[in-house]
Design a protein around this motif. Structure first.
Motif, PDB file in Angstrom:
ATOM      1  N   LYS A  48       0.490  -1.213   0.137  1.00 26.11           N
ATOM      2  CA  LYS A  48       0.263  -0.029   0.023  1.00 26.11           C
ATOM      3  C   LYS A  48       0.803   0.947  -0.179  1.00 26.11           C
ATOM      4  CE  LYS A  48      -3.867  -2.388   1.949  1.00 26.11           C
ATOM      5  NZ  LYS A  48      -4.338  -2.254   4.060  1.00 26.11           N
ATOM      6  N   GLU A  90       1.211   4.282  -3.041  1.00 32.38           N
ATOM      7  CA  GLU A  90       0.703   5.669  -2.350  1.00 32.38           C
ATOM      8  C   GLU A  90       1.611   6.468  -3.653  1.00 32.38           C
ATOM      9  OE1 GLU A  90       0.465   8.594   1.553  1.00 32.38           O
ATOM     10  OE2 GLU A  90       0.686   5.747   2.279  1.00 32.38           O
ATOM     11  N   THR A 121      -5.725   7.487   1.691  1.00 30.41           N
ATOM     12  CA  THR A 121      -4.916   6.776   2.683  1.00 30.41           C
ATOM     13  C   THR A 121      -5.602   6.649   3.885  1.00 30.41           C
ATOM     14  OG1 THR A 121      -2.512   7.825   2.619  1.00 30.41           O
ATOM     15  CG2 THR A 121      -3.391   6.258   1.118  1.00 30.41           C
TER      16      THR A 121
END
Length: 316
Positions: A290, A294, A314
């Motif tokens: 993740k 981002e 996020t």
């Protein structure tokens, strides 16, 4: 709209023990190809794959998905087309633009040239609680038509003939400009006599067999030989010409023998992606993945099929 456009038409020729399906894709295919602005050779290849997938997937007798995927070492490294019953199709291609341009310049941009070598996987997915079925056939520089024939010989052992064609339709708009849209057509016919011994096949080529090995050869059943001879008379233009259409083509081919045509099954371009599905995929990623995805506090995901962009903060 011409009868049979964006619809699969099942047919049966009792006198020749043959049955099959024919299709002429219009707006559904144009939506898939125009959205990505593929180079023309890539668009033609994906168009052929879409027609083949629709012809085969529309024969499913249950709710589910039929997926055709090609992975190759050619300029087009990946092709994926999904067919979701009863009539939704989507697809996309990954390719090396420089290799495709070089192939065009060298006059080597036929679909079989762009595919190169690799594998073609045909997957039947009946849902989460059912086992998937997958058949795999080698991509060896042959056309998609020939690859499909080999698949049926190897996996289902049913004599099968396939014809595919893709082209662009030019129309003049009210302001005098010329607009182009994609069209693709295809037909698949299979030999299914009541006596199964009539569905005999010659053996597949033995490849690196010892010198002098006897190649098993058989003549086609007379009825099936006639079907193949009739399909061989089809011009590519006939398969994509709205003025001809599926019904006129079937009449032209089989009227002397009598052809039974069934109700058409509508086909439409539809992607199955959604914000909820993409979010579920993101939730399954590790924190490291993740973080890598981002940018400035957001993660952006673009659907490769329909190009829809999904943006997530996020912090959410």
């Amino acid at each position: 709209m011409p009868v049979g456009l964006d619809a699969v038409v099942p047919f049966q020729v009792d006198a020749l023990d043959a049955r099959g399906r024919a299709v002429l894709l219009g707006d559904a295919l144009d939506a898939i190809l125009s959205r990505h602005a593929y180079p023309e050779p890539v668009a033609r290849l994906l168009g052929e794959m879409a027609v083949l997938t629709v012809l085969l997937g529309s024969s499913l007798k249950f709710e589910g998905k039929f997926i055709v995927q090609a992975q190759t070492d050619g300029p087009v490294s990946l092709l994926v087309v999904d067919f979701v019953t009863p009539g939704a199709v989507r697809g996309y291609a990954r390719f090396d633009a420089e290799e495709v341009a070089a192939a065009e310049a060298a006059g080597q941009a036929l679909p079989e040239d762009l595919l190169g070598h690799g594998t073609l996987a045909l997957t039947v997915d009946q849902g989460a609680h059912m086992q998937r079925y997958q058949g795999i056939v080698e991509l060896d520089g042959a056309s998609l038509e020939e690859i499909a024939r080999n698949y049926f010989r190897q996996s289902e052992q049913i004599p099968t003939e396939v014809r595919l064609a893709v082209g662009r339709l030019s129309t003049r708009a009210a302001d005098g400009s010329v607009e182009q849209s994609w069209r693709a057509g295809g037909i698949v016919a299979q030999f299914l006599p009541e006596a199964p011994e009539r569905m005999r096949h010659a053996d597949l080529h033995p490849g690196d067999a010892p010198e002098g090995a006897e190649i098993h050869a058989l003549e086609d059943d007379d009825a099936w030989a006639e079907v193949k001879a009739l399909l061989a008379t089809i011009d590519d233009d006939e398969l994509i010409d709205e003025g001809v259409g599926v019904h006129r083509l079937l009449f032209r081919l089989f009227h002397e023998r009598g052809v039974r045509v069934y109700d058409p099954q509508a086909i439409g371009e539809r992607c199955t992606c959604s914000r909820e599905k993409v979010a579920a995929v993101l939730e399954s990623l590790s924190d490291a993945d993740k973080a890598e995805a981002e940018t400035d506090g957001t993660i952006t995901i673009t659907c490769e099929f329909c190009s829809t962009v999904y943006t997530f903060r996020t912090e959410d």
